[in-house]
Structure formats: C-alpha cells, structure tokens
Design a protein around this motif. Structure first.
Motif, mmCIF file in Angstrom:
data_model
loop_
_atom_site.group_PDB
_atom_site.id
_atom_site.type_symbol
_atom_site.label_atom_id
_atom_site.label_comp_id
_atom_site.label_asym_id
_atom_site.label_seq_id
_atom_site.Cartn_x
_atom_site.Cartn_y
_atom_site.Cartn_z
ATOM 1 N N TRP A 1 46.568 22.805 15.534
ATOM 2 C CA TRP A 1 46.298 22.198 16.796
ATOM 3 C C TRP A 1 44.584 22.374 17.282
ATOM 4 O O TRP A 1 44.216 21.888 17.830
ATOM 5 N N ILE A 2 44.202 23.446 16.663
ATOM 6 C CA ILE A 2 42.669 23.717 16.720
ATOM 7 C C ILE A 2 41.720 22.783 16.285
ATOM 8 O O ILE A 2 41.771 22.002 15.308
ATOM 9 N N CYS A 3 40.657 22.544 17.071
ATOM 10 C CA CYS A 3 39.505 21.699 16.530
ATOM 11 C C CYS A 3 38.695 22.418 15.798
ATOM 12 O O CYS A 3 37.758 23.406 16.011
ATOM 13 N N THR A 4 38.651 21.996 14.169
ATOM 14 C CA THR A 4 37.931 22.871 13.418
ATOM 15 C C THR A 4 36.502 22.150 13.048
ATOM 16 O O THR A 4 36.025 22.503 12.056
ATOM 17 N N SER A 5 35.989 21.170 14.055
ATOM 18 C CA SER A 5 34.782 20.637 13.575
ATOM 19 C C SER A 5 33.432 21.470 13.347
ATOM 20 O O SER A 5 32.398 21.119 12.799
ATOM 21 N N ALA A 6 33.679 22.728 14.140
ATOM 22 C CA ALA A 6 32.486 23.701 13.879
ATOM 23 C C ALA A 6 32.692 24.649 12.662
ATOM 24 O O ALA A 6 31.723 25.456 12.416
ATOM 25 N N ILE A 7 34.075 24.493 11.839
ATOM 26 C CA ILE A 7 33.888 25.096 10.692
ATOM 27 C C ILE A 7 33.319 24.526 9.421
ATOM 28 O O ILE A 7 33.653 23.358 9.405
ATOM 29 N N ASN A 8 32.478 25.279 8.698
ATOM 30 C CA ASN A 8 31.831 24.682 7.532
ATOM 31 C C ASN A 8 32.340 25.146 6.239
ATOM 32 O O ASN A 8 33.550 26.084 6.207
ATOM 33 N N ASP A 9 32.094 24.680 5.313
ATOM 34 C CA ASP A 9 32.499 24.841 4.071
ATOM 35 C C ASP A 9 32.265 26.291 3.490
ATOM 36 O O ASP A 9 33.330 27.179 2.929
ATOM 37 N N THR A 10 31.371 27.104 3.825
ATOM 38 C CA THR A 10 31.024 28.591 3.481
ATOM 39 C C THR A 10 32.190 29.242 4.107
ATOM 40 O O THR A 10 32.805 30.093 3.652
ATOM 41 N N SER A 11 32.309 28.998 5.708
ATOM 42 C CA SER A 11 33.448 29.776 6.125
ATOM 43 C C SER A 11 34.883 29.499 5.741
ATOM 44 O O SER A 11 35.649 30.255 5.423
ATOM 45 N N LEU A 12 35.251 28.140 5.151
ATOM 46 C CA LEU A 12 36.456 28.038 4.885
ATOM 47 C C LEU A 12 36.515 28.477 3.194
ATOM 48 O O LEU A 12 37.749 29.039 2.878
ATOM 49 N N LYS A 13 35.595 28.913 2.522
ATOM 50 C CA LYS A 13 35.484 29.413 1.383
ATOM 51 C C LYS A 13 35.852 30.857 1.614
ATOM 52 O O LYS A 13 36.878 31.745 0.960
ATOM 53 N N ILE A 14 35.324 31.643 2.659
ATOM 54 C CA ILE A 14 35.797 33.041 3.103
ATOM 55 C C ILE A 14 37.236 33.144 3.274
ATOM 56 O O ILE A 14 37.818 33.992 3.136
ATOM 57 N N MET A 15 37.700 32.191 4.187
ATOM 58 C CA MET A 15 39.046 32.161 4.436
ATOM 59 C C MET A 15 40.107 32.135 3.306
ATOM 60 O O MET A 15 41.009 32.920 3.129
ATOM 61 N N ALA A 16 39.858 31.113 2.414
ATOM 62 C CA ALA A 16 40.429 31.097 1.366
ATOM 63 C C ALA A 16 40.535 32.358 0.294
ATOM 64 O O ALA A 16 41.620 32.694 -0.243
ATOM 65 N N GLN A 17 39.217 33.040 0.204
ATOM 66 C CA GLN A 17 39.166 34.092 -0.683
ATOM 67 C C GLN A 17 39.883 35.512 0.029
ATOM 68 O O GLN A 17 40.516 36.070 -0.597
ATOM 69 N N SER A 18 40.037 35.291 1.499
ATOM 70 C CA SER A 18 40.776 36.469 2.173
ATOM 71 C C SER A 18 42.421 36.147 2.019
ATOM 72 O O SER A 18 43.092 37.111 1.952
ATOM 73 N N TRP A 19 42.904 34.851 1.587
ATOM 74 C CA TRP A 19 44.237 34.563 1.622
ATOM 75 C C TRP A 19 44.498 33.965 0.385
ATOM 76 O O TRP A 19 45.094 32.903 0.360
#
Length: 515
Positions: free
Chosen positions: A369-387
């Motif tokens: 439900w969240i608007c992720t428009s301010a999340i960039n590729d670097t942020s998503l990489k950190i999320m993926a590495q954490s999970w």
C-alpha cells in the motif's frame, strides 16, 4: 454383510469418507442406511447428525401434529413437549458434534420452540457431546438458548457479535466461557466488552482457559492485550481494535513478552491506534504478523503516522519474524482519493523503511500500500541484502500512485541477485533497458521459480528489449500484471495510462518465449 463390516468403527469410517471435500454418502443416503438394518442404523445416524446447521432438523424429529407455523411464518409448537418427546430429541442431540447457527436459522423458529429446547436441556447442556459451535447472531432474546449449548466438551467456538453495539448481556455471556467451557482450544469472538470493568472480567475468564491456543477477540485497551499475550498455551492471536481506547494510558510496567505466540493478526481503524496499542509490547517468538487497516474515511491513512508505526513494529517483534504483512484498504472513489494518489507527502523515503531491516529472517514481506516513489535502487539493494531468505516481496504495488517511481530495472536485478528464493515480486519500477553485460545484471543468476510479475503503474521504454531482459532474468516468466487503464475503476491520468499497450506487448513476447 461381510463380517469385516460389522464393527461400528469400520462403518463410521466408511460413512465419513469424502471425495473432493464432499461426503460420498449424502444425508438422504445415510437416512436410508439407518432404516436398512440395526447394524447400520447407529453408525449411519451418528454421521448423519454429526454436523448440523440450525435447529430445524431437531424440530423435524418430533411427531406429526406437534408443530405448526405462526403468522410470521416461523415454526412453533402447539403444546409443551412430553418427557417421552424430550427423550426422543436427546437421542439425536447426543450425536451432534458440530452446530452452526445464523440469524436466518434463529428467525425461522418461534418462542415456543426456544422455550422447549431450553427446558429439554436441564440440567445438562442441550448438546452434551458438542465439540464445535458457531453462533453468528447477536439478538439478545436468543442468548438463553445459546447458554444451553455451552458445555465442557466444546473445544472450538465462534461467536459473531459484531453487528450491534456492546451490551452487558453480551459481556456476561462471554465472561461465562471460562467456567462453562473450560476445554476451549479455539475461540473466535470479535468482542471487547461494554465497559472497562466488563473487559477486565472477559479477560479474566479467557486467562482461565488453560488449553486455549487460538484466540480472536476484540481489545479495549493495552492492558487487556498485555494479559492475553502472556497466555502460555496461546500460539495464534487475532485482535480487533475497533473499540480500542487511546485514552487508556500504558502502565509503567516492564514491556510484556510471549514465548509461545507464533502468529499475530491485528485489525485497527488507523495506524495511530495500532501504534498506541503496540507500544511497550514485545512478541519475542512471533514468526508471522498481519496488520489490517479498516479506515472509515476516504483517506487511507495519515502519512505522518506511518514512520512511528514502522518504528514501533520493528521494536515490538524480534528478528526471527518471517512474515510481515500490512494490509491497507486503498480505494479511488472520489477526487480526494485521486489527489492523495498524486500527493508527494505519501511517498516515503528509505529512512521510513529502514527500521524493518532488522527482520533478517523475513520470507514474506508485503508493504504494497505504501508509495515507494522515493525509494531508489541503492535502497532496494540494502533491503534485499538484509532479507536474503525472501520468497514473497510486495512493495508499493497495491494502488495507482501517480508519482513516477525512482526504482529502475537495476533495482529489480538487485532483488533477484540477493534474494534467490523469491517466488513472487510485486513492485512498480521504471522498466527501461539496461546493460546486460555489466554488473549487477551480468553476475546475477536467473530465477526460474518466478512465473508472474506485477508492476502496478510502471512506465516502460522499448518493450521488446525489456521483455528480452525480463526473460533472461526470469526464464519461466509467463506474464506481467499491471494496472490497466481500461479495466480499473480509478481515473488514472496520463502519462501513466499510456503504457498499457507496451506492457501487453511484453506479455505477448513472454508467451511466445515459453512455446
């Protein structure tokens, strides 16, 4: 009859066989078998009466001439039941293990039938071997009949008290469960009490159920949650905060924890109420949590409440959490909703999501439900590495957000590279072609378990090249889902609406690639 079929246990097993979730012996067949011979009679009747809906089957057992129909079309009795007729009813009531009652069932019987059943139950429960009770009506005139069903054999119960306001009668009924149904293991009762004192009495009764392992209940305040979460036998807890009072302050005691809870499911009217309820509570062993938001207005949530909610959730649950699902009801019904979908204040940056990185064992993550428009590729990489154990990832895809995403195809590559167990991906991103001969694409192993991808409102350039790269990254990908401008109720404005044809072209390519 073959001697192997003589034992009642064998006949019960045969009569209970189901195919495609349906019994092979219909009610009519069982009734016929019961009339065939003495050997088949008792086992057939046991199965025939094991699971009953409504009281009409019991009324139908009475001799002709006793029942009638009143002016409202309800079944009624011409006279009180004799002792012999009460014994006749008990021959069948003792076979009933499961009873489901709805408002339709209750509205079809008259007051005389109710009084007769109440009298027939004295001094023992009306259904002495009842195991499972579902009562989906909260008309207080039927509560005396409901009380006759309570007994020590019940292990599973559902009470539907959600359509009318709380009352002392309902509170008294629920508070009596501890003494009258001590063997309950599963209880679904979306009710919190008509007052603080009633809530305390209900909580006291529930805490006395030593075998309770699954509970669905309304919660009036944080103290009630503290006590329920500490039940040693409880493993699954479902809470409704519809009547929760934010005016009830938290005590200064040490935060509570449960060493046994495995799953928590909470429904709240707003993120603010949920945050208030969870503050100072710790679920140290919980592996699955689902939050439902049932907002009453047109705005799905106040963006200012979300950062505190996520911080509270990250503190409330331990790193062993495997499933985290935020279920927000987001609709586009009017101009205000449309304005919300284009409001930049709804777009959260990585700092809002970052507290959840501590959940290192996550397998299922749904923040769609969240608007992720301010999340960039670097942020998503950190999320993926954490999970790294992620299997399901839903992120910002549940609404037609009008703010173009910052994530690109590279972010999708990071996700697949660092989360090799992924099966489901749902997120918007800018689907522009990338260099497949450079990192991270070139050193990412293809994921052959992903068959479907949902991209929500994602802009796309050069659909054929994008389709080729998606196929290379996910060889078994069959289709890409997206918000189709022509088939949604949301009045989506350009430029996001113009990409439907391009995504259809991607799907055509993927389907050809699988041939």
């Amino acid at each position: 009859m073959h001697f192997c079929l003589l034992p009642p246990e064998i006949l019960l097993q045969i009569f209970s066989i189901c195919e495609f979730d349906q019994p092979i012996c219909s009610h009519a067949s069982l009734a016929s078998l019961a009339r065939t011979c003495r050997t088949l009679k008792e086992p057939a009747l046991d199965i025939l009466w094991q699971n009953i809906e409504g009281f009409e089957p019991l009324v139908a057992c009475l001799p002709k001439g006793i029942t009638n129909t009143d002016i409202r079309g309800r079944v009624t009795l011409k006279r009180p039941l004799s002792d012999e007729e009460c014994r006749l009813i008990r021959r069948y009531t003792e076979r009933i293990h499961s009873l489901m009652i709805s408002s339709t069932h209750l509205n079809s019987i008259g007051d005389r039938v109710i009084q007769a059943f109440i009298s027939a139950s004295s001094p023992t429960p009306l259904l002495p071997n009842l195991r499972n009770l579902g009562w989906w009506d909260d008309q207080q005139c039927f509560f005396p009949l409901l009380r006759t069903l309570f007994g020590p054999t019940i292990t599973s119960m559902g009470l539907g008290f959600t359509t009318r306001a709380p009352s002392f009668a309902k509170s008294t009924l629920v508070a009596s469960l501890g003494a009258r149904c001590p063997s309950i293991r599963e209880l679904d009762c979306d009710y919190s009490g008509d007052s603080q004192e009633s809530s305390d009495a209900i909580c006291e009764a529930l805490c006395g159920l030593r075998e309770l392992f699954r509970l669905g209940i309304g919660v009036l305040n944080a103290q009630m949650l503290f006590r329920l979460a500490s039940l040693s036998s409880l493993k699954f807890l479902s809470l409704n905060l519809r009547m929760y009072s934010i005016n009830h302050t938290h005590s200064g005691s040490t935060p509570t924890s449960s060493s046994y809870l495995e799953k928590v499911d909470i429904t709240a009217p707003s993120p603010f109420v949920l945050t208030h309820c969870l503050r100072n509570i710790r679920f140290l062993s919980c592996r699955s949590v689902i939050f439902h938001m049932e907002h009453g207005g047109s705005q799905a949530y106040d963006p200012r409440d979300i950062p505190d909610l996520i911080i509270t959730v990250s503190e409330c649950f331990s790193p062993t959490l495997e499933k985290l699902h935020f279920d927000f009801d987001i609709e586009c019904r009017n101009q205000r909703d449309l304005d919300n979908l284009a409001d930049p204040s709804f777009a959260f940056d990585f700092g809002v999501v970052a507290p959840m990185l501590s959940f290192s064992h996550l397998k299922y993550f749904n923040l769609d439900w969240i608007c992720t428009s301010a999340i960039n590729d670097t942020s998503l990489k950190i999320m993926a590495q954490s999970w790294p154990q992620l299997e399901h990832f839903s992120f910002g895809s549940a609404a037609c957000w009008m703010i173009p995403p910052s994530l690109t195809f590279i972010g999708l590559v990071h996700l697949i590279h660092h989360c090799p167990l992924l099966r489901i991906i749902e997120m918007p991103f800018r689907a522009y072609p990338v260099d497949v001969n450079s990192a991270p694409f070139s050193n990412t192993n293809p994921n052959e378990e992903i068959h479907e991808l949902f991209v929500g409102m994602s802009p796309i350039v050069d659909p054929v090249t994008v389709a080729c790269q998606l196929h290379k990254l996910m060889p078994k990908l069959i289709t890409v889902g997206f918000y189709d401008w022509y088939f949604t109720y949301s009045p989506v404005a350009p430029p996001l609406a113009e990409f439907d044809g391009d995504w259809n072209e991607v799907n055509d390519f993927l389907q050809e690639a699988q041939k």
